[in-house]
Write a protein that holds these residues in place. Structure first.
Motif, PDB file in Angstrom:
ATOM      1  N   THR A   8     -69.848 -23.826  19.343  1.00  0.00           N
ATOM      2  CA  THR A   8     -69.522 -23.909  20.758  1.00  0.00           C
ATOM      3  C   THR A   8     -70.754 -23.536  21.576  1.00  0.00           C
ATOM      4  N   GLY A 106     -65.048 -30.886  25.638  1.00  0.00           N
ATOM      5  CA  GLY A 106     -64.766 -29.635  26.322  1.00  0.00           C
ATOM      6  C   GLY A 106     -65.044 -29.713  27.791  1.00  0.00           C
ATOM      7  N   TRP A 110     -68.166 -26.015  25.507  1.00  0.00           N
ATOM      8  CA  TRP A 110     -68.048 -27.257  24.753  1.00  0.00           C
ATOM      9  C   TRP A 110     -68.041 -26.964  23.258  1.00  0.00           C
ATOM     10  N   THR A 111     -67.340 -27.812  22.514  1.00  0.00           N
ATOM     11  CA  THR A 111     -67.351 -27.729  21.053  1.00  0.00           C
ATOM     12  C   THR A 111     -68.136 -28.920  20.510  1.00  0.00           C
ATOM     13  N   GLU A 139     -68.832 -21.861  14.350  1.00  0.00           N
ATOM     14  CA  GLU A 139     -67.476 -21.798  13.820  1.00  0.00           C
ATOM     15  C   GLU A 139     -67.459 -22.049  12.313  1.00  0.00           C
TER      16      GLU A 139
END
Length: 220
Positions: A8, A106, A110-111, A139
């Motif tokens: 992210t 996102g 944002w991802t 992540e």
């Protein structure tokens, strides 16, 4: 071996994020697969209710030369944005580290799901982000082989994996730490010394796999 990173990033760290975040309430998704060479992030989907307000806000931005609605599917609109003098350091970093954007969506934050040619590319991305003061939260990191098989072991033992999962989920690696080694050991039912050894050995193995793995060229 190609490696994939899911992370992210704050919208303020790249042009499309900054431009689209000005009109709140819209969810943005890049049209996949998006090349980082040539035109930078030219196509994206927007989902929301007030497209008129959104389009006005984007077109008013000084780095946007033109915004065109290409298609509308349900409650989503596909846009083509023509960039002027962009200043985004993130897109430059993606290009220099030879990353491919597999998925990005996102608003704030944002991802991103990025594919690198090898671990060296991921390391280059990390180092360049550090130089530009771009913060990101990882992540997951895995190889294409692991994605296909659904197995993400990094050659650590089940005990080490369990200790690392507890440590990460409880915030042991955060600054400041949200838990102590004693609290982790109590959850695992082992001594603090044993918990420390599992965490350190597991972390060392994972980090070596991610940052120091050799490519096929290194074997020649």
């Amino acid at each position: 071996m190609a490696v994939i990173a899911e992370l992210t990033i704050n919208s303020e760290d790249f042009d499309l994020g900054r431009v689209t975040s000005l009109a709140g309430g819209m969810h943005i998704e890049l049209e996949r697969v998006v090349p980082t060479g040539g035109d930078v992030m030219p196509f994206f989907w927007a989902k929301g209710s007030n497209f008129k307000r959104f389009e006005h806000a984007v077109r008013e931005n000084r780095i946007v030369e033109e915004l065109q609605a290409v298609a509308k599917v349900g409650d989503r609109v596909l846009y083509h944005v023509y960039w002027g003098d962009t200043v985004s350091s993130l897109t430059t970093i993606l290009t220099e580290s030879e990353a491919t954007i597999l998925e990005a969506h996102g608003n704030t934050p944002w991802t991103f799901r990025l594919r690198f040619n090898d671990h060296a590319g991921l390391t280059e991305f990390h180092n360049l982000c550090q130089e530009q003061n771009i913060d990101f939260h990882v992540e997951r990191i895995y190889t294409l082989v692991e994605e296909e098989t659904g197995v993400y072991t990094f050659d650590i033992t089940p005990q080490q994996q369990e200790a690392l999962v507890v440590a990460v989920s409880e915030g042991y690696f955060e600054v400041p730490r949200r838990t102590t080694l004693k609290e982790i050991s109590n959850q695992l039912g082992i001594s603090p010394q044993a918990a420390s050894e599992r965490i350190r050995r597991g972390a060392d193995t994972v980090l070596r796999k991610v940052l120091l793995s050799r490519s096929a060229a290194d074997l020649d």
